[in-house]
Write a protein that holds these residues in place. Sequence first.
Motif, PDB file in Angstrom:
ATOM      1  N   GLN A  62       1.095  -1.326  -0.024  1.00 33.87           N
ATOM      2  CA  GLN A  62       0.181  -0.120  -0.013  1.00 33.87           C
ATOM      3  C   GLN A  62       0.598   1.551  -0.277  1.00 33.87           C
ATOM      4  N   ALA A  63       2.094   1.433   0.918  1.00 39.00           N
ATOM      5  CA  ALA A  63       2.975   2.513   0.990  1.00 39.00           C
ATOM      6  C   ALA A  63       3.918   2.422  -0.704  1.00 39.00           C
ATOM      7  N   GLU A  64       3.965   1.837  -1.322  1.00 47.19           N
ATOM      8  CA  GLU A  64       4.736   1.509  -2.695  1.00 47.19           C
ATOM      9  C   GLU A  64       3.596   2.213  -3.757  1.00 47.19           C
ATOM     10  N   LEU A  65       1.815   1.631  -3.446  1.00 48.64           N
ATOM     11  CA  LEU A  65       1.158   2.191  -4.172  1.00 48.64           C
ATOM     12  C   LEU A  65       1.085   3.393  -4.154  1.00 48.64           C
ATOM     13  N   LYS A  66       0.658   4.277  -2.406  1.00 48.23           N
ATOM     14  CA  LYS A  66       0.276   5.307  -2.462  1.00 48.23           C
ATOM     15  C   LYS A  66       1.751   6.706  -2.463  1.00 48.23           C
ATOM     16  N   GLU A  67       3.000   5.641  -2.502  1.00 49.66           N
ATOM     17  CA  GLU A  67       3.732   6.577  -3.430  1.00 49.66           C
ATOM     18  C   GLU A  67       3.575   6.878  -5.088  1.00 49.66           C
ATOM     19  N   VAL A  68       3.578   5.610  -5.686  1.00 51.47           N
ATOM     20  CA  VAL A  68       3.103   5.460  -7.015  1.00 51.47           C
ATOM     21  C   VAL A  68       2.155   7.088  -7.490  1.00 51.47           C
ATOM     22  N   LYS A  69       0.994   6.884  -6.343  1.00 50.76           N
ATOM     23  CA  LYS A  69       0.114   7.401  -6.855  1.00 50.76           C
ATOM     24  C   LYS A  69       0.027   8.957  -6.995  1.00 50.76           C
ATOM     25  N   LEU A  70       1.441   8.619  -5.656  1.00 52.21           N
ATOM     26  CA  LEU A  70       1.936  10.882  -5.997  1.00 52.21           C
ATOM     27  C   LEU A  70       1.914  10.632  -6.983  1.00 52.21           C
ATOM     28  N   LYS A  71       3.076   9.782  -7.513  1.00 54.17           N
ATOM     29  CA  LYS A  71       4.396  10.249  -8.473  1.00 54.17           C
ATOM     30  C   LYS A  71       3.568  10.712  -9.527  1.00 54.17           C
ATOM     31  N   ASN A  72       2.501   9.872  -9.838  1.00 56.02           N
ATOM     32  CA  ASN A  72       1.758  10.381 -10.505  1.00 56.02           C
ATOM     33  C   ASN A  72       0.619  11.329 -10.675  1.00 56.02           C
ATOM     34  N   LEU A  73       0.436  11.469  -9.909  1.00 48.39           N
ATOM     35  CA  LEU A  73      -0.258  12.922  -8.925  1.00 48.39           C
ATOM     36  C   LEU A  73       0.958  14.000  -9.854  1.00 48.39           C
ATOM     37  N   GLN A  74       1.967  13.956  -9.326  1.00 48.46           N
ATOM     38  CA  GLN A  74       2.890  15.083  -9.688  1.00 48.46           C
ATOM     39  C   GLN A  74       3.352  15.123 -11.450  1.00 48.46           C
ATOM     40  N   LEU A  75       3.558  13.212 -12.263  1.00 50.07           N
ATOM     41  CA  LEU A  75       3.878  13.762 -13.798  1.00 50.07           C
ATOM     42  C   LEU A  75       2.409  14.460 -13.876  1.00 50.07           C
ATOM     43  N   GLU A  76       1.286  14.051 -13.536  1.00 49.45           N
ATOM     44  CA  GLU A  76      -0.169  14.686 -14.708  1.00 49.45           C
ATOM     45  C   GLU A  76      -0.127  16.019 -14.100  1.00 49.45           C
ATOM     46  N   SER A  77       0.439  16.534 -12.894  1.00 48.49           N
ATOM     47  CA  SER A  77       0.804  18.440 -12.778  1.00 48.49           C
ATOM     48  C   SER A  77       1.142  18.419 -13.434  1.00 48.49           C
ATOM     49  N   GLN A  78       2.269  18.731 -13.273  1.00 49.49           N
ATOM     50  CA  GLN A  78       3.666  18.560 -14.432  1.00 49.49           C
ATOM     51  C   GLN A  78       3.220  18.194 -15.900  1.00 49.49           C
ATOM     52  N   ASN A  79       2.282  17.875 -16.262  1.00 48.93           N
ATOM     53  CA  ASN A  79       1.963  17.391 -17.587  1.00 48.93           C
ATOM     54  C   ASN A  79       0.866  18.770 -18.036  1.00 48.93           C
ATOM     55  N   GLN A  80       0.302  19.074 -17.071  1.00 54.44           N
ATOM     56  CA  GLN A  80      -0.882  20.393 -17.493  1.00 54.44           C
ATOM     57  C   GLN A  80      -0.080  21.162 -17.699  1.00 54.44           C
ATOM     58  N   ILE A  81       1.112  22.031 -16.852  1.00 54.93           N
ATOM     59  CA  ILE A  81       1.929  22.940 -16.557  1.00 54.93           C
ATOM     60  C   ILE A  81       2.982  23.026 -18.568  1.00 54.93           C
ATOM     61  N   ASN A  82       2.966  21.288 -18.307  1.00 62.67           N
ATOM     62  CA  ASN A  82       4.216  21.954 -19.509  1.00 62.67           C
ATOM     63  C   ASN A  82       3.126  21.987 -20.805  1.00 62.67           C
ATOM     64  N   CYS A  83       1.625  21.491 -21.086  1.00 67.65           N
ATOM     65  CA  CYS A  83       0.521  21.361 -22.103  1.00 67.65           C
ATOM     66  C   CYS A  83       0.386  23.135 -21.842  1.00 67.65           C
ATOM     67  N   LYS A  84       0.438  23.950 -20.739  1.00 60.98           N
ATOM     68  CA  LYS A  84      -0.549  24.711 -20.526  1.00 60.98           C
ATOM     69  C   LYS A  84       0.714  26.150 -21.331  1.00 60.98           C
ATOM     70  N   LEU A  85       1.776  25.750 -21.491  1.00 65.96           N
ATOM     71  CA  LEU A  85       3.349  26.364 -21.643  1.00 65.96           C
ATOM     72  C   LEU A  85       3.660  26.313 -23.143  1.00 65.96           C
ATOM     73  N   VAL A  86       2.626  24.949 -23.195  1.00 61.52           N
ATOM     74  CA  VAL A  86       3.275  24.527 -24.981  1.00 61.52           C
ATOM     75  C   VAL A  86       1.362  26.078 -25.550  1.00 61.52           C
ATOM     76  N   ILE A  87       0.903  25.391 -24.312  1.00 62.46           N
ATOM     77  CA  ILE A  87       0.351  26.701 -25.473  1.00 62.46           C
ATOM     78  C   ILE A  87       0.222  28.081 -25.225  1.00 62.46           C
ATOM     79  N   ARG A  88       0.501  28.508 -24.538  1.00 64.31           N
ATOM     80  CA  ARG A  88       1.664  29.796 -24.433  1.00 64.31           C
ATOM     81  C   ARG A  88       2.565  29.773 -25.046  1.00 64.31           C
TER      82      ARG A  88
END
Length: 706
Positions: A488-514
């Motif tokens: 479960q700890a590893e799963l949460k850690e993976v989810k956390l990394k997934n959230l970080q990647l998603e947020s980073q992806n959104q930021i990158n998409c916005k930068l691309v649009i800009r």
Amino acid sequence: MISVYCVAFRLLEADSKSMRSMSGSRRNSGSSLVSSSSASSNLSHLEEDTWILWGRIVNEWDEWRRKKDKLLKELIRKGIPHHFRAIVWQLLCNATDMPVKNQYSELLKMSSPCEKLIRRDIARTYPEHDFFKGQDSLGQEVLFNVMKAYSLVDREVGYCQGSAFIVGLLLMQMPEEEAFCVFVRLMQEYRLRELFKPSMAELGLCIYQFEHLLQEQLPELNVHFRSQSFHTSMYASSWFLTLFLTFLPLPIATRIFDIFMYEGLEIIFRVGMAILQYNQTDLIQLDMEGMSQHFQKVIPHQFDSCPDKLILRAYQVKYNPKRMKKLEKEYTTIKNKEMEEQIEIKRLRTENRLLKQRIETLEKYTEEFVSGLQTQLEQSRLQEAELLGALKEMQDKVLDLEKRNSSLPDEINVAQLQDELKLVKLREQETLRSFREMQEAVTDLNHCWQHHTSRGGGGHWKESPKKNALNELQDKLMTLRLREAQGQAELKEVKLKNLQLESQNQINCKLVIRHEQESTGLQERLQNALSHNKTLQSQLNEMKRKMAESDCKSKEEVMAVRLREADSMAAVAELRQKIAELEIQKEEGLIQGQLNHSDSRQYITQLREQIAELKNEVRLSQTNTHVHTLVCKFSLVFLAFGTLPNHYKNHSKIFSPIPPYALTHTDGFDGLILWCLPTHPVTTRSHALHVMILLICRKTFRDRGV
């Protein structure tokens, strides 16, 4: 009627003078009729009858002229006796009582502009005659006096070469005062004045008439003359100008002069044709040089022994006065046409010369103007390059600032970033909470494990097998739970990394649009800059075209100004010539004494008024020319700077009549300034130029008193 005593006195005076003057004429002719008649001591009975007859003619001159004119003509053709020539010549030309004789002594006291020419030619007049031989001889002195006096009386003719021979012949027969009067009458009444004018128009007429006589009466000789280019003027000019005095020996020339005094130039035509008829056979066989030698050496001495033979041949020549009048009209018509053509040619030459001067001036001005334009063009190009460099630098700075500005968040981006930051913080809190839960779960499991190990440590082997199996199962269960907790700890850690990647992806998409938006904006700005550059290039081409047009207009206007200046200069020259002519007329009126005291004052007053009017016209024309030149020059300045208002570019408006309100001001020129100032708004520089022109014009008007 002239008294017998007066006649006797004149004859005695002429005798004493002729004995002196004619002593050297034998060298000119061995059989001189004049010398033999005055020196002979054994007069025949016929000569005594001739003396008596001519004495009666002189005493009864008026009656002979009225009633016995034909007989008088025949006697003159046979020759006037030497002692009677002086008085008969004066009677023939009506020179006995002339008013100009009283002015002779006064004229000798005056100075003539022709004195140097007269002095130069006196030594060439009858150089072998004793009366005129020697530099300080009496003959040369009286000849100089008569020629000088006539040059003052007739300023248009002045002095002409050839006239001195006629005056010299007169001085051989009579005193200088009477010779002066006879010469004045000859010039006025015998066509000699027209012969000796600077244009020599009468000489051209005589040559024309003589050529036609030669063509009609001696066609073969005329053809030969033309084939050898032996022109009539080459041999006949001296005949008409000196009346054969320089061509034939003096006794024969004096006989011809007797007839000339009665019949005029007709005898010159007759004698000339008689000479050509007599020598036609010899002349046809000679070339041009031979004919010249024949005229100089052979013909003059052919009639030395018998002058009557030449006179007889002369009156056998056909001479029709009506035909001569017709030829005179033809010559006048031809000369008028030639004069018109010459005037036109002279005018064209003058215009050509003026145009050449204008072209040279315009070329100099054009060179200066072109060099100035080239300098201005180079300066404008340098300025354009500097401006383009500055523009590029500014564009780079703008792009840099835009980049910097784009790197800074705007209001929308700040709000988005704030939302993203809130989401990240929430995720971070959730992650921390889950991490704490995991830590608590791990801690609980560790406590359970420690409790389990402490409770059964080392005593498993003593217990029963069931308990051992239970303990093993419990150990396995704990192990599984630990693994589950770790998973479960590893799963949460993976989810956390997934959230970080998603947020980073959104930021990158916005930068691309800009970035896409920024690139689109930059492309639009680039298109705008290119269009602006094209506009600037078209404006530059338009400015160059306008500059070329202004250059052409300036050249045309300068040409027009120069033409007007030349016309004004010609008008000024004509007015000055009129003034000079009026002043000459004034001097002639004073010299001749033809006006009484009151009339001369009135005439002089009129002349002065005319001179003053002409000077005023000259001054006004110069003023108008100067002002027009100023206006045109400053118009060129306005055209060069491109600041001339539209209503100044039209000549009809520049020279339009001044409106009445422009003259109602206290100072008329200030009113003119108010009228001339442009109504359209212009730049400060053009205002200054307009005011400068008006002030210069104002100063010009006041300096010239207009």
